[in-house]
Scaffold this motif. Structure first.
Motif, PDB file in Angstrom:
ATOM      1  N   PHE A 176      24.362  15.969   9.478  1.00 21.54           N
ATOM      2  CA  PHE A 176      24.349  14.663   8.568  1.00 21.54           C
ATOM      3  C   PHE A 176      24.923  15.176   7.410  1.00 21.54           C
ATOM      4  O   PHE A 176      24.862  16.349   6.757  1.00 21.54           O
ATOM      5  N   LEU A 177      25.994  14.371   6.462  1.00 22.93           N
ATOM      6  CA  LEU A 177      26.519  14.685   5.302  1.00 22.93           C
ATOM      7  C   LEU A 177      25.591  14.117   4.168  1.00 22.93           C
ATOM      8  O   LEU A 177      25.445  12.672   4.528  1.00 22.93           O
ATOM      9  N   PHE A 217      19.858  14.903  17.080  1.00 24.41           N
ATOM     10  CA  PHE A 217      19.670  14.425  15.870  1.00 24.41           C
ATOM     11  C   PHE A 217      19.390  15.559  15.031  1.00 24.41           C
ATOM     12  O   PHE A 217      18.832  16.590  15.089  1.00 24.41           O
ATOM     13  N   ASP A 218      20.053  15.564  13.675  1.00 21.61           N
ATOM     14  CA  ASP A 218      20.151  16.477  12.644  1.00 21.61           C
ATOM     15  C   ASP A 218      18.639  16.494  11.911  1.00 21.61           C
ATOM     16  O   ASP A 218      18.511  16.137  10.762  1.00 21.61           O
ATOM     17  N   GLU A 219      17.859  17.028  12.576  1.00 18.24           N
ATOM     18  CA  GLU A 219      16.237  17.001  12.175  1.00 18.24           C
ATOM     19  C   GLU A 219      16.241  17.905  10.871  1.00 18.24           C
ATOM     20  O   GLU A 219      15.686  17.470   9.595  1.00 18.24           O
ATOM     21  N   GLY A 245       8.911  20.349   3.831  1.00 18.97           N
ATOM     22  CA  GLY A 245       8.801  18.759   4.282  1.00 18.97           C
ATOM     23  C   GLY A 245       7.329  18.270   4.391  1.00 18.97           C
ATOM     24  O   GLY A 245       7.238  17.108   4.808  1.00 18.97           O
ATOM     25  N   ALA A 246       6.512  19.223   4.222  1.00 16.75           N
ATOM     26  CA  ALA A 246       5.082  18.812   4.441  1.00 16.75           C
ATOM     27  C   ALA A 246       4.352  19.285   3.319  1.00 16.75           C
ATOM     28  O   ALA A 246       4.563  19.996   2.629  1.00 16.75           O
ATOM     29  N   VAL A 269      13.766   9.749  14.459  1.00 20.51           N
ATOM     30  CA  VAL A 269      13.157  10.039  13.013  1.00 20.51           C
ATOM     31  C   VAL A 269      11.559  10.117  13.128  1.00 20.51           C
ATOM     32  O   VAL A 269      11.234  11.073  12.411  1.00 20.51           O
ATOM     33  N   ASN A 270      10.997   9.418  13.931  1.00 19.98           N
ATOM     34  CA  ASN A 270       9.501   9.657  13.807  1.00 19.98           C
ATOM     35  C   ASN A 270       9.145  11.080  14.561  1.00 19.98           C
ATOM     36  O   ASN A 270       8.336  11.893  13.951  1.00 19.98           O
ATOM     37  N   ASP A 271       9.831  11.613  15.317  1.00 20.03           N
ATOM     38  CA  ASP A 271       9.689  13.180  16.046  1.00 20.03           C
ATOM     39  C   ASP A 271      10.188  13.871  14.719  1.00 20.03           C
ATOM     40  O   ASP A 271       9.311  14.898  14.831  1.00 20.03           O
ATOM     41  N   THR A 272      10.975  13.679  14.025  1.00 18.79           N
ATOM     42  CA  THR A 272      11.254  14.361  12.996  1.00 18.79           C
ATOM     43  C   THR A 272      10.419  14.831  11.956  1.00 18.79           C
ATOM     44  O   THR A 272      10.019  15.819  11.441  1.00 18.79           O
TER      45      THR A 272
END
Length: 320
Positions: A176-177, A217-219, A245-246, A269-272
């Motif tokens: 993702f950019l 997906f770019d997690e 991120g947590a 998104v939810n998995d990430t």
């Protein structure tokens, strides 16, 4: 500016000259763009006629011989109609190839619902291991097509569209950019939705990520973006956890705007963000069928994907 389909024909014709492993399989649609290539490589540019199941079967057979097949037709005929062949001739046999579609969700509205495929990416999600590229500009399509052709024996879907952004971005396949940064949430714009998203969030303090590869997906980039937003919004305590991120306790708000079936990527998104509080809003083409056919812009407005509608939905979600 060439269209994505014109770019596809030109780039792949050149790649046929460079790589003897490549072969193109067509089902009438797009054959004119490969007329010169067919004369130069008659054994590697194959038109099976209006037989989409055969299109995929021939591609799978070429892959079994060690070739790298590139298959092309409209998305509804490439993914939906011959889905069983994709599942068996590529997936079950463990073969890879490149599927390149056109017409997308509503590129040719006058063709009616038979020529629309808003569920194509969701359908491929039922299979294992597919890479999915969704360029938002012909120049980005070239980058992603070259990457797909060179991707060894992987299975790759490249979703071309007449709906484009006005300018290309400096994309990297698989990543993702980050287009802009903010503190109140993250909005992921997929492919040709970028400019409408940027217009919709003008004045809002949000991060915008631009996705031209949605599978895998770019997690990593999403986690970094949500961590940065949480850190900025929660002071020193949040900043200390920004790298993971947590741990901030602040919920991450994520909106993903896709040019196909709404909610297709909310699971990703939810998995990430499974290890931290978060909320997700998936915007895209709803399941209800629009039975009135107009221009692409009229379809965007009818589906709630024009800038004004997007702003109302995104801002309302972030306020809640």
């Amino acid at each position: 500016m060439d269209t994505m389909r014109e770019c596809f024909a030109a780039i792949v014709s050149r790649l046929l000259d460079e790589d003897p492993r490549l072969a193109v399989v067509l089902a009438e649609i797009g054959k004119d763009g490969f007329a010169d290539a067919a004369r130069a490589h008659p054994d590697r540019v194959i038109n099976v006629g209006i037989r989409e199941q055969l299109l995929v079967g021939v591609g799978g057979g070429l892959a079994l011989t060690g070739m790298r097949p590139i298959l092309h037709t409209f998305a509804s005929f490439l993914i939906e109609r011959p889905f069983e062949q994709i599942k068996l001739d590529f997936g079950h046999q463990g073969m890879g190839g490149v599927l390149v579609s056109a017409a997308g969700s509503y590129d040719w509205p006058a063709g009616g619902y038979t020529h629309m495929a808003p569920g194509d990416v969701a359908l491929l999600d039922t299979l294992d291991g597919w890479t999915v590229h969704v360029p938002g500009h012909p120049d980005e399509a070239e980058t992603l097509l070259r990457d797909a052709a060179a991707a060894g024996d992987d299975s790759v879907y490249v979703r071309l569209s007449a709906h484009t952004n006005s300018a290309p971005r400096d994309i990297a396949p698989g990543r993702f950019l980050t287009v802009r940064e903010g503190r109140d949430g993250v909005v992921i714009a997929v492919g040709p939705m970028l400019e409408n998203v940027l217009a919709a969030v003008e004045g809002l303090d949000v991060t915008v990520l631009y996705a031209t590869t949605v599978r895998p997906f770019d997690e990593r980039t999403l986690r970094a973006a949500t961590a940065a937003g949480a850190g900025a919004g929660t002071g020193a305590a949040g900043a200390g956890a920004a790298g993971t991120g947590a741990g901030t306790g602040a919920a991450a708000d994520v909106v993903i705007v896709e040019p196909y079936l709404a909610g297709t990527s909310t699971g990703a998104v939810n998995d990430t963000l499974a290890d931290r509080p978060h909320r997700v809003l998936g915007l895209g083409i709803p399941r209800r069928e629009l039975r009135r056919y107009g221009t692409i812009d009229e379809h965007l407005a009818g589906q709630g994907l024009d800038p004004a509608s997007l702003r109302e939905r995104i801002a309302g979600f972030l306020r809640r």
